[in-house]
Design a protein around this motif. Structure first.
Motif, PDB file in Angstrom:
ATOM      1  N   TYR A  63       0.819  -1.205   0.000  1.00 29.16           N
ATOM      2  CA  TYR A  63       0.000   0.000   0.000  1.00 29.16           C
ATOM      3  C   TYR A  63       0.858   1.262   0.000  1.00 29.16           C
ATOM      4  O   TYR A  63       1.927   1.308   0.631  1.00 29.16           O
ATOM      5  CB  TYR A  63      -0.911   0.034   1.231  1.00 29.16           C
ATOM      6  CG  TYR A  63      -1.992  -1.019   1.218  1.00 29.16           C
ATOM      7  CD1 TYR A  63      -1.772  -2.283   1.744  1.00 29.16           C
ATOM      8  CD2 TYR A  63      -3.245  -0.744   0.663  1.00 29.16           C
ATOM      9  CE1 TYR A  63      -2.762  -3.258   1.714  1.00 29.16           C
ATOM     10  CE2 TYR A  63      -4.244  -1.707   0.638  1.00 29.16           C
ATOM     11  CZ  TYR A  63      -3.988  -2.958   1.161  1.00 29.16           C
ATOM     12  OH  TYR A  63      -4.978  -3.920   1.133  1.00 29.16           O
ATOM     13  N   GLY A  64       0.343   2.301  -0.651  1.00 27.91           N
ATOM     14  CA  GLY A  64       0.985   3.592  -0.562  1.00 27.91           C
ATOM     15  C   GLY A  64       0.796   4.176   0.830  1.00 27.91           C
ATOM     16  O   GLY A  64      -0.200   3.890   1.504  1.00 27.91           O
ATOM     17  N   ASP A  65       1.712   5.009   1.249  1.00 26.88           N
ATOM     18  CA  ASP A  65       1.656   5.561   2.609  1.00 26.88           C
ATOM     19  C   ASP A  65       0.380   6.370   2.834  1.00 26.88           C
ATOM     20  O   ASP A  65      -0.155   6.400   3.941  1.00 26.88           O
ATOM     21  CB  ASP A  65       2.870   6.449   2.851  1.00 26.88           C
ATOM     22  CG  ASP A  65       4.148   5.648   2.993  1.00 26.88           C
ATOM     23  OD1 ASP A  65       5.235   6.223   2.804  1.00 26.88           O
ATOM     24  OD2 ASP A  65       4.064   4.429   3.275  1.00 26.88           O
ATOM     25  N   ALA A  66      -0.122   7.022   1.793  1.00 21.74           N
ATOM     26  CA  ALA A  66      -1.284   7.884   1.955  1.00 21.74           C
ATOM     27  C   ALA A  66      -2.556   7.097   2.254  1.00 21.74           C
ATOM     28  O   ALA A  66      -3.521   7.661   2.796  1.00 21.74           O
ATOM     29  CB  ALA A  66      -1.483   8.736   0.717  1.00 21.74           C
ATOM     30  N   VAL A  67      -2.589   5.818   1.917  1.00 23.82           N
ATOM     31  CA  VAL A  67      -3.825   5.045   2.069  1.00 23.82           C
ATOM     32  C   VAL A  67      -3.679   3.877   3.033  1.00 23.82           C
ATOM     33  O   VAL A  67      -4.674   3.194   3.324  1.00 23.82           O
ATOM     34  CB  VAL A  67      -4.321   4.518   0.699  1.00 23.82           C
ATOM     35  CG1 VAL A  67      -4.462   5.657  -0.283  1.00 23.82           C
ATOM     36  CG2 VAL A  67      -3.410   3.428   0.159  1.00 23.82           C
ATOM     37  N   LYS A  68      -2.484   3.641   3.512  1.00 29.56           N
ATOM     38  CA  LYS A  68      -2.248   2.513   4.410  1.00 29.56           C
ATOM     39  C   LYS A  68      -3.177   2.600   5.608  1.00 29.56           C
ATOM     40  O   LYS A  68      -3.393   3.659   6.166  1.00 29.56           O
ATOM     41  CB  LYS A  68      -0.785   2.543   4.862  1.00 29.56           C
ATOM     42  CG  LYS A  68      -0.263   1.245   5.395  1.00 29.56           C
ATOM     43  CD  LYS A  68       1.233   1.358   5.668  1.00 29.56           C
ATOM     44  CE  LYS A  68       2.015   1.622   4.401  1.00 29.56           C
ATOM     45  NZ  LYS A  68       3.477   1.662   4.644  1.00 29.56           N
ATOM     46  N   ASP A  69      -3.737   1.496   6.004  1.00 26.54           N
ATOM     47  CA  ASP A  69      -4.650   1.368   7.149  1.00 26.54           C
ATOM     48  C   ASP A  69      -6.048   1.913   6.876  1.00 26.54           C
ATOM     49  O   ASP A  69      -6.927   1.831   7.739  1.00 26.54           O
ATOM     50  CB  ASP A  69      -4.098   2.074   8.403  1.00 26.54           C
ATOM     51  CG  ASP A  69      -2.772   1.505   8.850  1.00 26.54           C
ATOM     52  OD1 ASP A  69      -1.926   2.269   9.334  1.00 26.54           O
ATOM     53  OD2 ASP A  69      -2.581   0.279   8.691  1.00 26.54           O
ATOM     54  N   ARG A  70      -6.274   2.484   5.698  1.00 25.51           N
ATOM     55  CA  ARG A  70      -7.625   2.959   5.350  1.00 25.51           C
ATOM     56  C   ARG A  70      -8.210   2.213   4.155  1.00 25.51           C
ATOM     57  O   ARG A  70      -9.438   2.074   4.048  1.00 25.51           O
ATOM     58  CB  ARG A  70      -7.596   4.457   5.039  1.00 25.51           C
ATOM     59  CG  ARG A  70      -7.168   5.336   6.205  1.00 25.51           C
ATOM     60  CD  ARG A  70      -7.371   6.818   5.889  1.00 25.51           C
ATOM     61  NE  ARG A  70      -6.567   7.244   4.746  1.00 25.51           N
ATOM     62  CZ  ARG A  70      -7.075   7.740   3.622  1.00 25.51           C
ATOM     63  NH1 ARG A  70      -8.382   7.873   3.486  1.00 25.51           N
ATOM     64  NH2 ARG A  70      -6.271   8.122   2.634  1.00 25.51           N
ATOM     65  N   PHE A  71      -7.360   1.769   3.270  1.00 29.93           N
ATOM     66  CA  PHE A  71      -7.813   1.078   2.063  1.00 29.93           C
ATOM     67  C   PHE A  71      -7.416  -0.398   2.171  1.00 29.93           C
ATOM     68  O   PHE A  71      -6.385  -0.738   2.754  1.00 29.93           O
ATOM     69  CB  PHE A  71      -7.158   1.658   0.815  1.00 29.93           C
ATOM     70  CG  PHE A  71      -7.628   3.033   0.417  1.00 29.93           C
ATOM     71  CD1 PHE A  71      -8.385   3.833   1.276  1.00 29.93           C
ATOM     72  CD2 PHE A  71      -7.303   3.533  -0.825  1.00 29.93           C
ATOM     73  CE1 PHE A  71      -8.805   5.097   0.903  1.00 29.93           C
ATOM     74  CE2 PHE A  71      -7.711   4.796  -1.227  1.00 29.93           C
ATOM     75  CZ  PHE A  71      -8.460   5.584  -0.362  1.00 29.93           C
ATOM     76  N   SER A  72      -8.245  -1.261   1.570  1.00 29.50           N
ATOM     77  CA  SER A  72      -7.879  -2.676   1.510  1.00 29.50           C
ATOM     78  C   SER A  72      -8.285  -3.245   0.152  1.00 29.50           C
ATOM     79  O   SER A  72      -9.373  -2.954  -0.351  1.00 29.50           O
ATOM     80  CB  SER A  72      -8.513  -3.469   2.645  1.00 29.50           C
ATOM     81  OG  SER A  72      -9.916  -3.385   2.592  1.00 29.50           O
ATOM     82  N   ILE A  73      -7.432  -4.049  -0.398  1.00 27.30           N
ATOM     83  CA  ILE A  73      -7.646  -4.633  -1.716  1.00 27.30           C
ATOM     84  C   ILE A  73      -8.102  -6.068  -1.574  1.00 27.30           C
ATOM     85  O   ILE A  73      -7.732  -6.750  -0.613  1.00 27.30           O
ATOM     86  CB  ILE A  73      -6.352  -4.563  -2.564  1.00 27.30           C
ATOM     87  CG1 ILE A  73      -6.608  -4.967  -4.009  1.00 27.30           C
ATOM     88  CG2 ILE A  73      -5.246  -5.399  -1.933  1.00 27.30           C
ATOM     89  CD1 ILE A  73      -5.413  -4.719  -4.929  1.00 27.30           C
ATOM     90  N   TRP A  74      -8.955  -6.491  -2.486  1.00 28.12           N
ATOM     91  CA  TRP A  74      -9.306  -7.918  -2.538  1.00 28.12           C
ATOM     92  C   TRP A  74      -9.228  -8.377  -3.991  1.00 28.12           C
ATOM     93  O   TRP A  74      -9.405  -7.581  -4.913  1.00 28.12           O
ATOM     94  CB  TRP A  74     -10.697  -8.176  -1.947  1.00 28.12           C
ATOM     95  CG  TRP A  74     -11.824  -7.422  -2.578  1.00 28.12           C
ATOM     96  CD1 TRP A  74     -12.387  -6.255  -2.148  1.00 28.12           C
ATOM     97  CD2 TRP A  74     -12.540  -7.780  -3.783  1.00 28.12           C
ATOM     98  NE1 TRP A  74     -13.394  -5.874  -2.999  1.00 28.12           N
ATOM     99  CE2 TRP A  74     -13.520  -6.783  -4.000  1.00 28.12           C
ATOM    100  CE3 TRP A  74     -12.457  -8.834  -4.677  1.00 28.12           C
ATOM    101  CZ2 TRP A  74     -14.400  -6.821  -5.077  1.00 28.12           C
ATOM    102  CZ3 TRP A  74     -13.328  -8.878  -5.750  1.00 28.12           C
ATOM    103  CH2 TRP A  74     -14.278  -7.870  -5.951  1.00 28.12           C
ATOM    104  N   VAL A  75      -8.954  -9.646  -4.146  1.00 26.06           N
ATOM    105  CA  VAL A  75      -8.798 -10.220  -5.476  1.00 26.06           C
ATOM    106  C   VAL A  75      -9.493 -11.568  -5.524  1.00 26.06           C
ATOM    107  O   VAL A  75      -9.379 -12.369  -4.596  1.00 26.06           O
ATOM    108  CB  VAL A  75      -7.316 -10.413  -5.845  1.00 26.06           C
ATOM    109  CG1 VAL A  75      -7.195 -11.054  -7.229  1.00 26.06           C
ATOM    110  CG2 VAL A  75      -6.582  -9.108  -5.812  1.00 26.06           C
ATOM    111  N   ASP A  76     -10.214 -11.812  -6.596  1.00 26.60           N
ATOM    112  CA  ASP A  76     -10.745 -13.136  -6.900  1.00 26.60           C
ATOM    113  C   ASP A  76     -10.147 -13.524  -8.250  1.00 26.60           C
ATOM    114  O   ASP A  76     -10.702 -13.204  -9.296  1.00 26.60           O
ATOM    115  CB  ASP A  76     -12.276 -13.118  -6.938  1.00 26.60           C
ATOM    116  CG  ASP A  76     -12.866 -14.507  -7.094  1.00 26.60           C
ATOM    117  OD1 ASP A  76     -12.152 -15.414  -7.589  1.00 26.60           O
ATOM    118  OD2 ASP A  76     -14.032 -14.698  -6.741  1.00 26.60           O
TER     119      ASP A  76
END
Length: 122
Positions: free
Chosen positions: A60-73
């Protein structure tokens, strides 16, 4: 033909949440590093998050760490981004992308979509 299509953008108030989705076709997600980048008006592109094809870990980029989460199928060639505690600075067009390696934008991504607008405002 390779294609990536984003959806889910919109207007959200500061502190709110939003989910983005991305559908890929014409290639296999497992063969690439995949993730999201964004571009705000008047600014350069910024890597948001990338899942490496080497270790399948998310970076994650520092600006979004701990606020954004990615998921993949990977089986469905779909990708998503859950964004919470959104700030005005998160306002941008968000693109899903497939690349040779992480972080995204170290080199030009191999495939990317048309983007979806996210606006964080009262």
């Amino acid at each position: 033909q390779e294609q990536m299509v984003e959806s889910g953008g919109g207007l959200v108030q500061p502190g709110g949440s939003l989910r983005l989705s991305c559908a890929g076709s014409g290639f296999r997600f497992d063969d690439y590093s995949i993730g999201w980048f964004r571009q705000a008006p008047g600014k350069t592109r910024e890597a948001v998050v990338c899942i490496s094809s080497d270790d399948r870990l998310a970076y994650y980029g520092d600006a979004v760490k701990d606020r954004f989460s990615i998921w993949v199928d990977a089986a469905k060639n779909s990708l998503g981004l859950h964004m919470k505690d959104l700030k005005a600075d998160d306002t941008a067009v968000y693109y899903c992308a497939a690349a040779q390696s992480c972080p995204l934008l170290t080199s030009e991504p191999t495939f990317w979509g048309q983007g979806t607008q996210v606006t964080v405002s009262t």
